[in-house]
Each structure stands twice: as structure tokens, then as C-alpha cells.
Design a protein around this motif. Structure first.
Motif, mmCIF file in Angstrom:
data_model
loop_
_atom_site.group_PDB
_atom_site.id
_atom_site.type_symbol
_atom_site.label_atom_id
_atom_site.label_comp_id
_atom_site.label_asym_id
_atom_site.label_seq_id
_atom_site.Cartn_x
_atom_site.Cartn_y
_atom_site.Cartn_z
ATOM 1 N N PRO A 12 0.836 -1.211 0.000
ATOM 2 C CA PRO A 12 0.000 0.000 0.000
ATOM 3 C C PRO A 12 0.865 1.253 0.000
ATOM 4 C CG PRO A 12 -0.732 -1.567 1.679
ATOM 5 C CD PRO A 12 0.596 -2.059 1.175
ATOM 6 N N PHE A 13 0.313 2.317 -0.557
ATOM 7 C CA PHE A 13 1.025 3.597 -0.505
ATOM 8 C C PHE A 13 1.182 4.008 0.955
ATOM 9 C CE2 PHE A 13 1.336 8.275 -1.011
ATOM 10 C CZ PHE A 13 2.391 8.307 -1.918
ATOM 11 N N PRO A 14 2.311 4.633 1.330
ATOM 12 C CA PRO A 14 2.558 4.942 2.747
ATOM 13 C C PRO A 14 1.534 5.869 3.401
ATOM 14 C CG PRO A 14 4.580 5.108 1.469
ATOM 15 C CD PRO A 14 3.471 4.936 0.488
ATOM 16 N N TYR A 15 0.816 6.664 2.622
ATOM 17 C CA TYR A 15 -0.206 7.565 3.154
ATOM 18 C C TYR A 15 -1.549 7.255 2.509
ATOM 19 C CZ TYR A 15 3.796 10.219 4.853
ATOM 20 O OH TYR A 15 4.951 10.585 5.484
ATOM 21 N N ARG A 38 0.544 13.401 -13.239
ATOM 22 C CA ARG A 38 -0.699 12.626 -13.355
ATOM 23 C C ARG A 38 -0.429 11.144 -13.108
ATOM 24 N NH1 ARG A 38 -4.832 15.119 -16.713
ATOM 25 N NH2 ARG A 38 -4.169 17.158 -17.474
ATOM 26 N N ASP A 39 0.629 10.626 -13.747
ATOM 27 C CA ASP A 39 0.938 9.205 -13.616
ATOM 28 C C ASP A 39 1.306 8.854 -12.171
ATOM 29 O OD1 ASP A 39 0.438 8.850 -16.297
ATOM 30 O OD2 ASP A 39 2.567 8.847 -16.894
ATOM 31 N N ALA A 40 2.055 9.727 -11.516
ATOM 32 C CA ALA A 40 2.450 9.454 -10.133
ATOM 33 C C ALA A 40 1.236 9.456 -9.204
ATOM 34 C CB ALA A 40 3.476 10.488 -9.677
ATOM 35 N N LEU A 41 0.323 10.394 -9.406
ATOM 36 C CA LEU A 41 -0.905 10.420 -8.606
ATOM 37 C C LEU A 41 -1.744 9.176 -8.868
ATOM 38 C CD1 LEU A 41 -1.927 14.187 -8.910
ATOM 39 C CD2 LEU A 41 -1.425 12.972 -6.770
ATOM 40 N N ASP A 42 -1.859 8.800 -10.132
ATOM 41 C CA ASP A 42 -2.632 7.605 -10.481
ATOM 42 C C ASP A 42 -2.032 6.365 -9.819
ATOM 43 O OD1 ASP A 42 -4.398 9.074 -11.990
ATOM 44 O OD2 ASP A 42 -3.475 8.540 -13.932
ATOM 45 N N ALA A 43 -0.711 6.273 -9.825
ATOM 46 C CA ALA A 43 -0.046 5.110 -9.239
ATOM 47 C C ALA A 43 -0.266 5.054 -7.731
ATOM 48 C CB ALA A 43 1.450 5.159 -9.558
ATOM 49 N N ALA A 44 -0.190 6.219 -7.069
ATOM 50 C CA ALA A 44 -0.415 6.255 -5.622
ATOM 51 C C ALA A 44 -1.854 5.885 -5.283
ATOM 52 C CB ALA A 44 -0.077 7.649 -5.076
ATOM 53 N N CYS A 45 -2.797 6.384 -6.092
ATOM 54 C CA CYS A 45 -4.210 6.073 -5.848
ATOM 55 C C CYS A 45 -4.505 4.602 -6.122
ATOM 56 C CB CYS A 45 -5.103 6.975 -6.693
ATOM 57 S SG CYS A 45 -5.083 8.711 -6.177
ATOM 58 N N ALA A 46 -3.809 4.016 -7.096
ATOM 59 C CA ALA A 46 -3.988 2.599 -7.388
ATOM 60 C C ALA A 46 -3.504 1.726 -6.240
ATOM 61 C CB ALA A 46 -3.239 2.231 -8.672
ATOM 62 N N ARG A 47 -2.653 2.295 -5.408
ATOM 63 C CA ARG A 47 -2.148 1.556 -4.248
ATOM 64 C C ARG A 47 -2.813 2.011 -2.950
ATOM 65 N NH1 ARG A 47 4.293 1.086 -5.293
ATOM 66 N NH2 ARG A 47 4.247 0.940 -3.002
ATOM 67 N N LEU A 271 6.265 11.657 -4.855
ATOM 68 C CA LEU A 271 5.413 10.461 -4.893
ATOM 69 C C LEU A 271 6.174 9.264 -5.428
ATOM 70 C CD1 LEU A 271 1.980 11.870 -6.166
ATOM 71 C CD2 LEU A 271 2.720 11.449 -3.813
ATOM 72 N N GLU A 272 7.012 9.481 -6.423
ATOM 73 C CA GLU A 272 7.796 8.373 -6.970
ATOM 74 C C GLU A 272 8.742 7.797 -5.902
ATOM 75 O OE1 GLU A 272 7.774 10.170 -11.522
ATOM 76 O OE2 GLU A 272 9.582 10.330 -10.270
ATOM 77 N N LYS A 273 9.289 8.675 -5.078
ATOM 78 C CA LYS A 273 10.165 8.225 -3.993
ATOM 79 C C LYS A 273 9.380 7.382 -2.990
ATOM 80 C CE LYS A 273 11.770 11.253 -0.998
ATOM 81 N NZ LYS A 273 12.609 12.336 -0.391
ATOM 82 N N LEU A 274 8.165 7.836 -2.660
ATOM 83 C CA LEU A 274 7.336 7.082 -1.720
ATOM 84 C C LEU A 274 6.868 5.761 -2.332
ATOM 85 C CD1 LEU A 274 5.192 10.042 -0.309
ATOM 86 C CD2 LEU A 274 6.933 8.745 0.924
ATOM 87 N N LEU A 275 6.554 5.765 -3.615
ATOM 88 C CA LEU A 275 6.120 4.544 -4.278
ATOM 89 C C LEU A 275 7.232 3.504 -4.339
ATOM 90 C CD1 LEU A 275 4.134 6.215 -7.176
ATOM 91 C CD2 LEU A 275 3.158 4.551 -5.583
ATOM 92 N N ALA A 276 8.475 3.958 -4.368
ATOM 93 C CA ALA A 276 9.613 3.044 -4.497
ATOM 94 C C ALA A 276 10.000 2.398 -3.175
ATOM 95 C CB ALA A 276 10.805 3.789 -5.074
ATOM 96 N N ARG A 277 9.439 2.884 -2.090
ATOM 97 C CA ARG A 277 9.832 2.317 -0.795
ATOM 98 C C ARG A 277 9.393 0.865 -0.684
ATOM 99 N NH1 ARG A 277 8.389 7.103 3.640
ATOM 100 N NH2 ARG A 277 9.998 8.565 2.943
#
Length: 277
Positions: A12-15, A38-47, A271-277
Motif C-alpha cells: 500500500p502507498f505509505p499515506y 498525473r501518472d504518479a498520482l494515479d499510481a499512488a491512488c492505485a495503491r 510520490l515516486e520516492k514514496l512509491l519506491a519504498r
């Protein structure tokens, strides 16, 4: 792949909530939203994250941006005065400025600094911005309504009053307004040439907390992005406040972290940094 050969499920996304300001933050200088962001927001929302726009703009000046983004969830507009459901195109909450208190506040400020140029944001889904003599307004997708008769400023319920001074800087005007009228109205500096008088106690944090409650999300589960002093209350409410590299010094001073500028896809970088964790 898992041991059984099935694809691994992304963490899951950290937040659970991503709160983004618009101007100077989510929007680039040309008012566009980059594909990368847009892509980074979409990826975070998908998680599992939800995205809420939190802006000083009133709903009429925000709806076209939400439509371009394909945003159908909640937005906090008008400096926290309005919680708007983009998908249903309706206001869920709306707070207006007490016009009598605002008139007293303006009189006190003008007694201290001299005449001000004024404008007002009227309440409602289609509330117009009315602009008085000498007020320097920013060009946008919606027309403003000029007025000459001072009574027009108060002719309909308003969410906020905009004030400008011919000589004082925005920071100087905001500081003086707080000094002489801060017990009557809230004062926010929201951008270049944008000093606002608001209902006392109103802030982006107040609006965001109301929207988050509707989503069942807590402050401790929120990351917020901004660039101006009006984002300071939001940073105080959220678990993690991320300032853009182009942010005002007052916001940089209280930010938990600084990302790249709005024109360098600062939200996406974070967001990309948070998604990579």
C-alpha cells in the motif's frame, strides 16, 4: 513473483491521503498538470491513496482544473470555506464571511494604511469574483465582474475579500491587517497580489479535516504539498508537509521536506520516492 508463481501484490502507498495545493504546486506556471505528475498520482491512488485538491480558489475557479485532471472525488476550495464533490458537482459545506465584521475590519485596516483596492469572491457553485476600482486581478478562465458602487461588494454572500495596497508588499499588508483586524477576520497571503480576509478561524486545515473525516482518513495518514503561507495550517494538520522548491520562505521554514519546484514536477518526484519504498 510469489512462491506460487502469482505476481506479487504491491505494498500500500505509505499515506492514505494526498492533499495538494493547486497554483505553484500541482499546476505548472502555464497552469498545466504534467503527464509525469498525473501518472504518479494515479499510481499512488492505485495503491490505496485518495487525492484531494486543497486550494484557495473558490469552486467556480477550480472546477475546470478538476475536470482536466479527471478528478471525481472531493476538493477543498475557497481557503477551506468549501468542500466540493467533483463527481456529483455539488457543495457539501460552505462557509461565508460575516459582512458586518468584514466591513469593520476593512475600516480598521484602511485607518492604519490608507485606501485599499478591493475584490470579493461570492459564495456558491457559480459565485462570481467582483472587482473594484484599482484592483489588479489575475487573468483566468472565468470573467470577473467590475463594480463602481462600493455597495456591490456586499450585495451577495461572500467567502472572502481580497485586498491590495498601492505601496505595501503582500507580506507587509498581511502583517498589518493581522495586527489591526486579526481579532475580527482571518488574514491569509495566498500568492502574488493575493491577500485575503476570511471568516475567523477558517483555513485549509479546517476544510481538509472535514473532507478527510468524510473519507475516514486521519491527519496521521496524510501527506500535504504546498507553496504559500496559506498552506502552513495544512502542514500543521497533516503528518508530513512537503514544500515545493519555489515555496514562500514562511512555508519552507515549517516544511518537513522540500521537493523540486512545480515546474520540475516536484509532486511526482516525491510520490515516486514514496512509491519506491
Amino acid at each position: 513473483m510469489t512462491a506460487a508463481g502469482a505476481p506479487a501484490i504491491p505494498a500500500p502507498f505509505p499515506y492514505k491521503l494526498i492533499a495538494t495545493d493547486l497554483d505553484g504546486t500541482l499546476l505548472r506556471s502555464d497552469d498545466s498538470i504534467s503527464r509525469r505528475t498525473r501518472d504518479a498520482l494515479d499510481a499512488a491512488c492505485a495503491r490505496g491513496a485518495a487525492h484531494i485538491v486543497v486550494t484557495g480558489r473558490a469552486v467556480p475557479w477550480t472546477r475546470h482544473v478538476l475536470a482536466e485532471l479527471g478528478h471525481t472525488g472531493l476538493a477543498v476550495c475557497g481557503q477551506g470555506a468549501q468542500v466540493y464533490h467533483a463527481g456529483e458537482q455539488r457543495l457539501l459545506t460552505s462557509v461565508t464571511l460575516d459582512r458586518q465584521l468584514a466591513g469593520v475590519a476593512l475600516a480598521k485596516i484602511e485607518a492604519e494604511v490608507g485606501p485599499l483596492a478591493l475584490a470579493a469572491s461570492r459564495d456558491g457553485l457559480d459565485g462570481a469574483v467582483v472587482v473594484g476600482p484599482g484592483y489588479r486581478h489575475q487573468e483566468g478562465p472565468l470573467p470577473v465582474l467590475p463594480y463602481e458602487d462600493p455597495a456591490e461588494l456586499w450585495a451577495a454572500p461572500v467567502n472572502k475579500i481580497y485586498v491590495q495596497h498601492p505601496e505595501l508588499t503582500d507580506d507587509e499588508l498581511a502583517a498589518k491587517a493581522r495586527e489591526v483586524a486579526g481579532d475580527l477576520v482571518g488574514v491569509m497571503m495566498a500568492g502574488a497580489g493575493i491577500v485575503e480576509l476570511l471568516p475567523l478561524g477558517l483555513s485549509k486545515a479546517k476544510g481538509l479535516s472535514l473532507a478527510a473525516r468524510r473519507l475516514g482518513v486521519r491527519a496521521a495518514e496524510t501527506v500535504a504539498f504546498g507553496d504559500m503561507p496559506n498552506d502552513i495550517p495544512m502542514f500543521g494538520w497533516a503528518a508530513h508537509g512537503v514544500a515545493m522548491a519555489n515555496a514562500h520562505p514562511e512555508l519552507l521554514a515549517v516544511a518537513d521536506e522540500v521537493t523540486a519546484s512545480n515546474d520540475a514536477d516536484g509532486i511526482a518526484v516525491m510520490l515516486e520516492k514514496l512509491l519506491a519504498r
